[in-house]
Design a protein around this motif. Structure first.
Motif, PDB file in Angstrom:
ATOM      1  N   GLU A   1       0.829  -1.210   0.000  1.00 15.44           N
ATOM      2  CA  GLU A   1       0.000   0.000   0.000  1.00 15.44           C
ATOM      3  C   GLU A   1       0.862   1.259   0.000  1.00 15.44           C
ATOM      4  OE1 GLU A   1      -4.033  -1.487   2.318  1.00 15.44           O
ATOM      5  OE2 GLU A   1      -2.193  -1.173   3.482  1.00 15.44           O
ATOM      6  N   MET A   2       1.967   1.238   0.722  1.00 13.33           N
ATOM      7  CA  MET A   2       2.865   2.402   0.734  1.00 13.33           C
ATOM      8  C   MET A   2       3.507   2.616  -0.634  1.00 13.33           C
ATOM      9  SD  MET A   2       2.761   4.179   3.439  1.00 13.33           S
ATOM     10  CE  MET A   2       4.189   5.228   3.204  1.00 13.33           C
ATOM     11  N   GLU A   3       3.814   1.525  -1.317  1.00 15.38           N
ATOM     12  CA  GLU A   3       4.415   1.632  -2.648  1.00 15.38           C
ATOM     13  C   GLU A   3       3.403   2.087  -3.692  1.00 15.38           C
ATOM     14  OE1 GLU A   3       6.032  -2.270  -3.319  1.00 15.38           O
ATOM     15  OE2 GLU A   3       7.685  -1.950  -1.888  1.00 15.38           O
ATOM     16  N   ARG A   4       2.142   1.739  -3.474  1.00 17.66           N
ATOM     17  CA  ARG A   4       1.066   2.116  -4.398  1.00 17.66           C
ATOM     18  C   ARG A   4      -0.076   2.697  -3.583  1.00 17.66           C
ATOM     19  NH1 ARG A   4       1.997  -3.140  -7.517  1.00 17.66           N
ATOM     20  NH2 ARG A   4       3.571  -2.448  -8.972  1.00 17.66           N
ATOM     21  N   LEU A   5       0.032   3.954  -3.280  1.00 22.72           N
ATOM     22  CA  LEU A   5      -0.944   4.593  -2.398  1.00 22.72           C
ATOM     23  C   LEU A   5      -2.382   4.487  -2.922  1.00 22.72           C
ATOM     24  CD1 LEU A   5       1.082   7.739  -1.273  1.00 22.72           C
ATOM     25  CD2 LEU A   5       0.618   5.650   0.034  1.00 22.72           C
ATOM     26  N   SER A   6      -2.542   4.361  -4.228  1.00 18.00           N
ATOM     27  CA  SER A   6      -3.901   4.242  -4.779  1.00 18.00           C
ATOM     28  C   SER A   6      -4.634   3.009  -4.229  1.00 18.00           C
ATOM     29  CB  SER A   6      -3.861   4.180  -6.305  1.00 18.00           C
ATOM     30  OG  SER A   6      -3.209   2.996  -6.745  1.00 18.00           O
ATOM     31  N   LEU A   7      -3.878   2.014  -3.768  1.00 15.43           N
ATOM     32  CA  LEU A   7      -4.498   0.814  -3.196  1.00 15.43           C
ATOM     33  C   LEU A   7      -5.207   1.099  -1.872  1.00 15.43           C
ATOM     34  CD1 LEU A   7      -1.690  -1.780  -3.982  1.00 15.43           C
ATOM     35  CD2 LEU A   7      -3.880  -1.484  -5.180  1.00 15.43           C
ATOM     36  N   LEU A   8      -4.977   2.262  -1.308  1.00 12.68           N
ATOM     37  CA  LEU A   8      -5.629   2.655  -0.053  1.00 12.68           C
ATOM     38  C   LEU A   8      -7.021   3.249  -0.266  1.00 12.68           C
ATOM     39  CD1 LEU A   8      -2.572   4.358   1.697  1.00 12.68           C
ATOM     40  CD2 LEU A   8      -3.693   2.228   2.402  1.00 12.68           C
ATOM     41  N   HIS A   9      -7.465   3.321  -1.511  1.00 14.19           N
ATOM     42  CA  HIS A   9      -8.711   4.051  -1.777  1.00 14.19           C
ATOM     43  C   HIS A   9      -9.930   3.461  -1.072  1.00 14.19           C
ATOM     44  CE1 HIS A   9      -9.160   0.969  -4.940  1.00 14.19           C
ATOM     45  NE2 HIS A   9     -10.461   1.235  -4.872  1.00 14.19           N
ATOM     46  N   GLY A  10      -9.984   2.150  -0.886  1.00  5.19           N
ATOM     47  CA  GLY A  10     -11.124   1.549  -0.186  1.00  5.19           C
ATOM     48  C   GLY A  10     -11.122   1.897   1.295  1.00  5.19           C
ATOM     49  N   ARG A  11      -9.953   1.765   1.903  1.00  8.04           N
ATOM     50  CA  ARG A  11      -9.839   2.122   3.330  1.00  8.04           C
ATOM     51  C   ARG A  11     -10.149   3.598   3.533  1.00  8.04           C
ATOM     52  NH1 ARG A  11      -4.161  -0.226   5.344  1.00  8.04           N
ATOM     53  NH2 ARG A  11      -4.811   0.965   7.172  1.00  8.04           N
ATOM     54  N   ALA A  12      -9.640   4.441   2.634  1.00  5.05           N
ATOM     55  CA  ALA A  12      -9.900   5.887   2.729  1.00  5.05           C
ATOM     56  C   ALA A  12     -11.392   6.164   2.568  1.00  5.05           C
ATOM     57  CB  ALA A  12      -9.091   6.633   1.672  1.00  5.05           C
ATOM     58  N   ALA A  13     -12.028   5.479   1.634  1.00  7.78           N
ATOM     59  CA  ALA A  13     -13.464   5.698   1.402  1.00  7.78           C
ATOM     60  C   ALA A  13     -14.289   5.310   2.628  1.00  7.78           C
ATOM     61  CB  ALA A  13     -13.916   4.914   0.173  1.00  7.78           C
ATOM     62  N   ALA A  14     -13.911   4.223   3.286  1.00 11.41           N
ATOM     63  CA  ALA A  14     -14.642   3.819   4.494  1.00 11.41           C
ATOM     64  C   ALA A  14     -14.551   4.899   5.563  1.00 11.41           C
ATOM     65  CB  ALA A  14     -14.106   2.488   5.021  1.00 11.41           C
ATOM     66  N   MET A  15     -13.372   5.488   5.714  1.00 12.16           N
ATOM     67  CA  MET A  15     -13.203   6.539   6.723  1.00 12.16           C
ATOM     68  C   MET A  15     -13.908   7.828   6.313  1.00 12.16           C
ATOM     69  SD  MET A  15     -11.643   5.124   9.233  1.00 12.16           S
ATOM     70  CE  MET A  15     -12.845   3.863   8.794  1.00 12.16           C
ATOM     71  N   LEU A  16     -13.935   8.127   5.026  1.00  8.50           N
ATOM     72  CA  LEU A  16     -14.665   9.299   4.555  1.00  8.50           C
ATOM     73  C   LEU A  16     -16.169   9.108   4.775  1.00  8.50           C
ATOM     74  CD1 LEU A  16     -14.442  12.075   3.191  1.00  8.50           C
ATOM     75  CD2 LEU A  16     -14.621  10.906   0.985  1.00  8.50           C
ATOM     76  N   LEU A  17     -16.657   7.905   4.516  1.00 13.08           N
ATOM     77  CA  LEU A  17     -18.074   7.619   4.785  1.00 13.08           C
ATOM     78  C   LEU A  17     -18.393   7.823   6.262  1.00 13.08           C
ATOM     79  CD1 LEU A  17     -18.743   4.408   2.653  1.00 13.08           C
ATOM     80  CD2 LEU A  17     -19.799   6.662   2.347  1.00 13.08           C
ATOM     81  N   ARG A  18     -17.504   7.333   7.114  1.00 13.58           N
ATOM     82  CA  ARG A  18     -17.725   7.464   8.556  1.00 13.58           C
ATOM     83  C   ARG A  18     -17.663   8.927   8.984  1.00 13.58           C
ATOM     84  NH1 ARG A  18     -13.018   5.649  12.429  1.00 13.58           N
ATOM     85  NH2 ARG A  18     -12.376   7.721  11.778  1.00 13.58           N
TER      86      ARG A  18
END
Length: 196
Positions: free
Chosen positions: A87-104
């Motif tokens: 995930e650190m090498e490809r930050l775009s892979l964090l988009h699902g985790r980020a979306a969950a936190m944005l929803l919250r």
């Protein structure tokens, strides 16, 4: 949205999130999100789950996909989980985790099944719940995916949900390997857990 949300509350929140998604992602990404939402709704109905929650998770799943790496890292870090080397090498892979936190944080979503489904839709996760399985599959086999044929989807239509997830994760791993990309440990662990 909590576990006692009424249908009209889900419909209203879905519309708010849909408008937000449409305003922050590219047109092709938005169209993908709509197709995933529709497929997730259909799969939920097929497997005896709440279609409205499936649609909601589908429309929201890629809401952070077009964010820059700094924003993705900031949102994803809010879930308290370790950010992997991949995930650190490809930050775009964090988009699902980020979306969950944005929803919250932005939309007040607290429904654990929805947050889990959105957070893990990229790689899948061992022990993921019903809605997470549905969203994972819907994201990978929605009709706009150029490598997914009608015949493939028809063959999968005969599967149970776990068989469906197993086949889709197996095919996703094969695709990633064919592209010369590393397989996420979460995806490999999910496949192994389903093949026991």
């Amino acid at each position: 949205m909590d576990t006692t949300a009424r249908i009209h509350d889900i419909a209203e929140l879905t519309e708010r999130v849909r408008r937000f998604v449409q305003s922050v992602v590219t047109v092709p990404r938005y169209e993908h999100s709509v197709r995933v939402a529709q497929m997730a709704e259909q799969l939920c109905v097929r497997f005896g789950a709440d279609g409205a929650l499936g649609y909601f998770a589908g429309i929201a799943h890629d809401m952070c996909k077009d964010m820059d790496g700094t924003q993705l890292l900031e949102y994803a870090a809010r879930d308290g989980r370790v950010i992997s080397r991949l995930e650190m090498e490809r930050l775009s892979l964090l988009h699902g985790r980020a979306a969950a936190m944005l929803l919250r944080d932005r939309f007040g979503v607290t429904h654990p099944d929805v947050l889990e489904a959105v957070a893990v839709h990229t790689f899948g996760a061992v022990g993921m719940g019903h809605l997470a399985k549905v969203l994972y599959v819907a994201d990978k086999i929605e009709p706009g995916r150029r490598f997914v044929t009608d015949a493939y989807r028809a063959r999968l239509s005969q599967c149970s949900l776990d068989e469906l997830v197993r086949q889709v994760v197996r095919d996703s791993i094969a695709f990633v390997l064919k592209q010369g990309e590393p397989v996420a440990p979460e995806s490999q662990a999910l496949l192994e857990s389903l093949e026991v």
